[in-house]
Design an enzyme around this catalytic site. Structure first.
Site, PDB file in Angstrom:
ATOM      1  N   ARG A  68       0.821  -1.216   0.000  1.00 34.41           N
ATOM      2  CA  ARG A  68       0.000   0.000   0.000  1.00 34.41           C
ATOM      3  C   ARG A  68       0.851   1.261   0.000  1.00 34.41           C
ATOM      4  O   ARG A  68       0.490   2.272  -0.607  1.00 34.41           O
ATOM      5  CB  ARG A  68      -0.873  -0.014   1.259  1.00 34.41           C
ATOM      6  CG  ARG A  68      -2.305   0.023   0.892  1.00 34.41           C
ATOM      7  CD  ARG A  68      -3.207   0.234   2.078  1.00 34.41           C
ATOM      8  NE  ARG A  68      -4.305   1.033   1.616  1.00 34.41           N
ATOM      9  CZ  ARG A  68      -5.384   0.542   1.052  1.00 34.41           C
ATOM     10  NH1 ARG A  68      -5.552  -0.743   0.893  1.00 34.41           N
ATOM     11  NH2 ARG A  68      -6.331   1.347   0.631  1.00 34.41           N
ATOM     12  N   ARG A  94     -10.848   4.088  -2.090  1.00 35.70           N
ATOM     13  CA  ARG A  94      -9.683   3.615  -1.333  1.00 35.70           C
ATOM     14  C   ARG A  94      -9.291   4.651  -0.302  1.00 35.70           C
ATOM     15  O   ARG A  94      -9.432   5.853  -0.534  1.00 35.70           O
ATOM     16  CB  ARG A  94      -8.489   3.419  -2.253  1.00 35.70           C
ATOM     17  CG  ARG A  94      -8.705   2.373  -3.298  1.00 35.70           C
ATOM     18  CD  ARG A  94      -7.986   1.101  -2.936  1.00 35.70           C
ATOM     19  NE  ARG A  94      -8.250   0.095  -3.939  1.00 35.70           N
ATOM     20  CZ  ARG A  94      -8.534  -1.158  -3.648  1.00 35.70           C
ATOM     21  NH1 ARG A  94      -8.587  -1.576  -2.407  1.00 35.70           N
ATOM     22  NH2 ARG A  94      -8.761  -2.025  -4.618  1.00 35.70           N
ATOM     23  N   ASN A 108     -13.820  15.447  -0.082  1.00 33.94           N
ATOM     24  CA  ASN A 108     -14.601  14.246  -0.384  1.00 33.94           C
ATOM     25  C   ASN A 108     -16.073  14.510  -0.098  1.00 33.94           C
ATOM     26  O   ASN A 108     -16.414  15.377   0.711  1.00 33.94           O
ATOM     27  CB  ASN A 108     -14.130  13.084   0.508  1.00 33.94           C
ATOM     28  CG  ASN A 108     -14.846  11.779   0.204  1.00 33.94           C
ATOM     29  OD1 ASN A 108     -15.078  11.442  -0.961  1.00 33.94           O
ATOM     30  ND2 ASN A 108     -15.215  11.032   1.234  1.00 33.94           N
ATOM     31  N   HIS A 110     -19.436  12.182   1.146  1.00 37.55           N
ATOM     32  CA  HIS A 110     -19.770  10.872   1.707  1.00 37.55           C
ATOM     33  C   HIS A 110     -21.271  10.854   2.001  1.00 37.55           C
ATOM     34  O   HIS A 110     -21.798  11.797   2.599  1.00 37.55           O
ATOM     35  CB  HIS A 110     -18.964  10.646   2.989  1.00 37.55           C
ATOM     36  CG  HIS A 110     -19.219   9.325   3.629  1.00 37.55           C
ATOM     37  ND1 HIS A 110     -18.623   8.157   3.187  1.00 37.55           N
ATOM     38  CD2 HIS A 110     -20.027   8.975   4.664  1.00 37.55           C
ATOM     39  CE1 HIS A 110     -19.054   7.145   3.936  1.00 37.55           C
ATOM     40  NE2 HIS A 110     -19.900   7.608   4.837  1.00 37.55           N
ATOM     41  N   ASP A 146     -13.091   8.510   6.567  1.00 36.20           N
ATOM     42  CA  ASP A 146     -14.183   9.501   6.616  1.00 36.20           C
ATOM     43  C   ASP A 146     -14.165  10.300   7.913  1.00 36.20           C
ATOM     44  O   ASP A 146     -15.220  10.556   8.517  1.00 36.20           O
ATOM     45  CB  ASP A 146     -15.545   8.806   6.416  1.00 36.20           C
ATOM     46  CG  ASP A 146     -15.602   8.028   5.112  1.00 36.20           C
ATOM     47  OD1 ASP A 146     -15.107   8.526   4.094  1.00 36.20           O
ATOM     48  OD2 ASP A 146     -16.126   6.899   5.117  1.00 36.20           O
TER      49      ASP A 146
HETATM   50  C1  GAR Z   1     -21.308   8.968  -4.263  1.00 38.63           C
HETATM   51  O1  GAR Z   1     -22.600   8.892  -3.731  1.00 38.63           O
HETATM   52  C2  GAR Z   1     -20.320   9.259  -3.159  1.00 38.63           C
HETATM   53  O2  GAR Z   1     -20.863   9.960  -2.108  1.00 38.63           O
HETATM   54  C3  GAR Z   1     -19.943   7.890  -2.681  1.00 38.63           C
HETATM   55  O3  GAR Z   1     -19.890   7.110  -3.850  1.00 38.63           O
HETATM   56  C4  GAR Z   1     -20.839   7.609  -4.779  1.00 38.63           C
HETATM   57  C5  GAR Z   1     -20.133   7.701  -6.116  1.00 38.63           C
HETATM   58  O4  GAR Z   1     -20.982   7.613  -7.187  1.00 38.63           O
HETATM   59  N1  GAR Z   1     -18.693   7.968  -2.022  1.00 38.63           N
HETATM   60  C6  GAR Z   1     -18.408   7.307  -0.904  1.00 38.63           C
HETATM   61  O5  GAR Z   1     -19.175   6.526  -0.391  1.00 38.63           O
HETATM   62  C7  GAR Z   1     -17.025   7.605  -0.332  1.00 38.63           C
HETATM   63  N2  GAR Z   1     -16.893   7.080   0.973  1.00 38.63           N
HETATM   64  P1  GAR Z   1     -20.381   7.729  -8.677  1.00 38.63           P
HETATM   65  O6  GAR Z   1     -19.353   6.640  -8.855  1.00 38.63           O
HETATM   66  O7  GAR Z   1     -21.551   7.562  -9.578  1.00 38.63           O
HETATM   67  O8  GAR Z   1     -19.758   9.099  -8.796  1.00 38.63           O
END
Ligand code: GAR
Length: 191
Positions: A68, A94, A108, A110, A146
């Site tokens: 990693r 990741r 980010n 979430h 997060d």
């Molecule tokens: C989004 O809803 C984002 O909040 C979440 O993944 C989705 C991405 O959608 N992210 C997480 O959960 C990060 N911890 P996408 O691939 O269609 O953009």
């Protein structure tokens, strides 16, 4: 002389609907430019979408490195090459190591009201906990899961009969304009 455009690099792992919302918002209109999009999942739809927009893409797959730390170093090097003012995570799944998060300003989104329901299944976890409200958190990224400082949150009600798919869809409908507005605000502050 006008300020130069804020250089954004987007990192994504999945279908790219968040990246699409950012591009559809015309970052040039708020003084920003998506200079590159990167992924840990080669060939994911998000990168195809970036390429359709003429945006340079790069892939740094975890499996291509012996550990990693080496993956983190390679990702940091790729990011550095694009000189980002802001790194925008858009469904990047990741955890980034200290060598990346300390080097760049990273934001980010979430799909929960952090600190509730961090991790990979926030919508499922919110339903399992029986909460009446969940939502979206836009936050700075640190090297926890997060855990970085919260920038802004928006609430979404859980309604009777919600399942993971229906609640995810309602959260994402709120999330996209909310994240774009937060990015726009951050770019104005950076300029
Ligand atoms: C989004 O809803 C984002 O909040 C979440 O993944 C989705 C991405 O959608 N992210 C997480 O959960 C990060 N911890 P996408 O691939 O269609 O953009």
């Amino acid at each position: 002389m006008p300020a130069r455009a804020v250089r954004i690099v987007v990192l994504a792992s999945g279908r790219g609907s968040t990246l699409r919302a950012i591009l559809d918002a015309d970052p040039g209109g708020f003084g920003a430019r998506v200079v590159a999009a990167g992924t840990d999942v080669k060939g994911c739809p998000a990168m195809a979408h970036a390429e359709e927009h003429g945006i340079e893409t790069f892939a740094v797959g975890l499996g291509d490195f012996h550990d990693r730390a080496a993956w983190n170093d390679a990702l940091a090097e790729s990011l550095t090459g694009h000189r980002p003012d802001l790194v925008v995570l858009a469904g990047f799944m990741r955890i980034l190591g200290p060598g990346v998060v300390r080097r760049f300003r990273i934001v980010n989104t979430h799909p929960s009201l952090l600190p509730s329901f961090p991790g990979p299944h926030p919508v499922r976890d919110a339903l399992a906990a029986g909460v009446e409200r969940t939502g979206v958190t836009v936050h700075w990224v640190d090297d926890g899961v997060d855990t970085g400082p919260v920038i802004a949150q928006a609430e979404v009600s859980v309604v009777a009969g919600d399942d993971e798919a229906s609640l995810t869809a309602r959260i994402q409908a709120v999330e996209k304009p909310f994240y774009v507005a937060a990015i726009r605000q951050l770019c104005q502050e950076i300029r």
